[in-house]
Design a protein around this motif. Structure first.
Motif, PDB file in Angstrom:
ATOM      1  N   LYS A  74     -25.255 -31.641 -37.381  1.00  0.00           N
ATOM      2  CA  LYS A  74     -24.639 -32.655 -38.241  1.00  0.00           C
ATOM      3  C   LYS A  74     -23.841 -32.011 -39.369  1.00  0.00           C
ATOM      4  O   LYS A  74     -22.790 -32.521 -39.764  1.00  0.00           O
ATOM      5  CB  LYS A  74     -25.697 -33.618 -38.792  1.00  0.00           C
ATOM      6  CG  LYS A  74     -26.127 -34.626 -37.740  1.00  0.00           C
ATOM      7  CD  LYS A  74     -27.186 -35.628 -38.115  1.00  0.00           C
ATOM      8  CE  LYS A  74     -27.492 -35.904 -39.527  1.00  0.00           C
ATOM      9  NZ  LYS A  74     -28.609 -36.843 -39.707  1.00  0.00           N
TER      10      LYS A  74
ATOM     11  N   LYS B 132     -20.478 -31.410 -38.206  1.00  0.00           N
ATOM     12  CA  LYS B 132     -19.905 -32.578 -37.538  1.00  0.00           C
ATOM     13  C   LYS B 132     -18.378 -32.617 -37.626  1.00  0.00           C
ATOM     14  O   LYS B 132     -17.711 -32.952 -36.647  1.00  0.00           O
ATOM     15  CB  LYS B 132     -20.509 -33.863 -38.100  1.00  0.00           C
ATOM     16  CG  LYS B 132     -20.323 -35.062 -37.194  1.00  0.00           C
ATOM     17  CD  LYS B 132     -21.168 -36.234 -37.622  1.00  0.00           C
ATOM     18  CE  LYS B 132     -21.117 -37.322 -36.577  1.00  0.00           C
ATOM     19  NZ  LYS B 132     -21.993 -38.440 -36.889  1.00  0.00           N
ATOM     20  N   LEU B 133     -17.813 -32.261 -38.762  1.00  0.00           N
ATOM     21  CA  LEU B 133     -16.355 -32.269 -38.905  1.00  0.00           C
ATOM     22  C   LEU B 133     -15.725 -31.204 -38.009  1.00  0.00           C
ATOM     23  O   LEU B 133     -14.739 -31.466 -37.307  1.00  0.00           O
ATOM     24  CB  LEU B 133     -15.944 -32.057 -40.361  1.00  0.00           C
ATOM     25  CG  LEU B 133     -14.446 -32.108 -40.634  1.00  0.00           C
ATOM     26  CD1 LEU B 133     -13.848 -33.444 -40.200  1.00  0.00           C
ATOM     27  CD2 LEU B 133     -14.168 -31.861 -42.110  1.00  0.00           C
TER      28      LEU B 133
ATOM     29  N   ALA C 284     -15.992 -32.527 -34.506  1.00  0.00           N
ATOM     30  CA  ALA C 284     -15.007 -33.584 -34.247  1.00  0.00           C
ATOM     31  C   ALA C 284     -13.615 -33.006 -34.061  1.00  0.00           C
ATOM     32  O   ALA C 284     -12.851 -33.467 -33.204  1.00  0.00           O
ATOM     33  CB  ALA C 284     -15.021 -34.604 -35.388  1.00  0.00           C
ATOM     34  N   ASN C 285     -13.279 -31.987 -34.832  1.00  0.00           N
ATOM     35  CA  ASN C 285     -11.974 -31.343 -34.680  1.00  0.00           C
ATOM     36  C   ASN C 285     -11.870 -30.612 -33.348  1.00  0.00           C
ATOM     37  O   ASN C 285     -10.797 -30.549 -32.756  1.00  0.00           O
ATOM     38  CB  ASN C 285     -11.708 -30.381 -35.839  1.00  0.00           C
ATOM     39  CG  ASN C 285     -11.418 -31.110 -37.134  1.00  0.00           C
ATOM     40  OD1 ASN C 285     -10.995 -32.261 -37.134  1.00  0.00           O
ATOM     41  ND2 ASN C 285     -11.664 -30.449 -38.242  1.00  0.00           N
TER      42      ASN C 285
ATOM     43  N   ASN D  77     -12.054 -33.588 -30.625  1.00  0.00           N
ATOM     44  CA  ASN D  77     -10.968 -34.531 -30.897  1.00  0.00           C
ATOM     45  C   ASN D  77     -11.283 -35.965 -30.492  1.00  0.00           C
ATOM     46  O   ASN D  77     -10.418 -36.691 -29.999  1.00  0.00           O
ATOM     47  CB  ASN D  77      -9.683 -34.044 -30.229  1.00  0.00           C
ATOM     48  CG  ASN D  77      -8.448 -34.562 -30.916  1.00  0.00           C
ATOM     49  OD1 ASN D  77      -8.478 -34.859 -32.111  1.00  0.00           O
ATOM     50  ND2 ASN D  77      -7.360 -34.691 -30.180  1.00  0.00           N
TER      51      ASN D  77
ATOM     52  N   GLU E 107     -14.839 -39.160 -30.932  1.00  0.00           N
ATOM     53  CA  GLU E 107     -16.195 -39.473 -31.383  1.00  0.00           C
ATOM     54  C   GLU E 107     -17.175 -39.333 -30.223  1.00  0.00           C
ATOM     55  O   GLU E 107     -16.892 -39.769 -29.113  1.00  0.00           O
ATOM     56  CB  GLU E 107     -16.265 -40.903 -31.928  1.00  0.00           C
ATOM     57  CG  GLU E 107     -15.626 -41.082 -33.285  1.00  0.00           C
ATOM     58  CD  GLU E 107     -16.363 -40.327 -34.383  1.00  0.00           C
ATOM     59  OE1 GLU E 107     -17.607 -40.387 -34.422  1.00  0.00           O
ATOM     60  OE2 GLU E 107     -15.695 -39.669 -35.200  1.00  0.00           O
TER      61      GLU E 107
END
Length: 153
Positions: free
Chosen positions: A78, A81-82, A85-86, A89, A91
């Protein structure tokens, strides 16, 4: 409906086909890699791909038997998480307290595609197009964060 043997052969043929598509692709570190049986190198953390009758799933599974350590690993994911996500690409679904098909508790981060079947060869291009970029993205992400997980394992 397929017999157990027929279903097994179809699944096996799909994964052979997928493996052929992935073989020329090197890991993020430029190494040859077994994409189908991806080794994270950290005990109790697995990258799984599954193609079924009605869907396909790619996931990160944290299966440490000690719930506190499993939760620690999940919290660390977590924290990234960013970055995750990158890398992917999109969720994904994050479940800290899940149970697998065998009743074993785990934490998981998953992405699912529905309305596709490994038993329909016409769906194979869609399945491959779903799994391929995501396992590559997971590999890139893992290359960046693996040292942190090695340090806490």
């Amino acid at each position: 409906m397929y017999s157990k043997e027929e279903a097994s052969k179809i699944r096996q043929q799909f994964w052979i086909t997928f493996g052929k598509y992935m073989k020329p692709i090197s890991s993020a570190e430029g190494l040859s890699i077994n994409w189908i049986n991806y080794k994270t190198g950290v005990k109790h953390i697995y990258f799984r791909m599954n193609a079924e009758q009605h869907k396909a799933i790619i996931s990160i599974e944290i299966t440490h038997p000690n719930q506190e350590i499993r939760n620690l690993y999940f919290e660390q994911f977590k924290a990234f998480k960013l970055l995750f996500a990158n890398a992917v690409n999109e969720e994904w679904d994050w479940e800290e307290n899940a149970v697998n098909n065998f009743g074993i508790p785990l934490s998981q981060i998953t992405k699912t595609i529905n309305n596709v079947s490994v038993f329909n060869q016409q769906n194979w291009p869609e399945l491959i197009s779903f799994l391929k970029p995501r396992i590559i993205a997971l590999d890139q992400f893992w290359t960046d964060v693996k040292p942190v997980f090695e340090a806490i394992s």
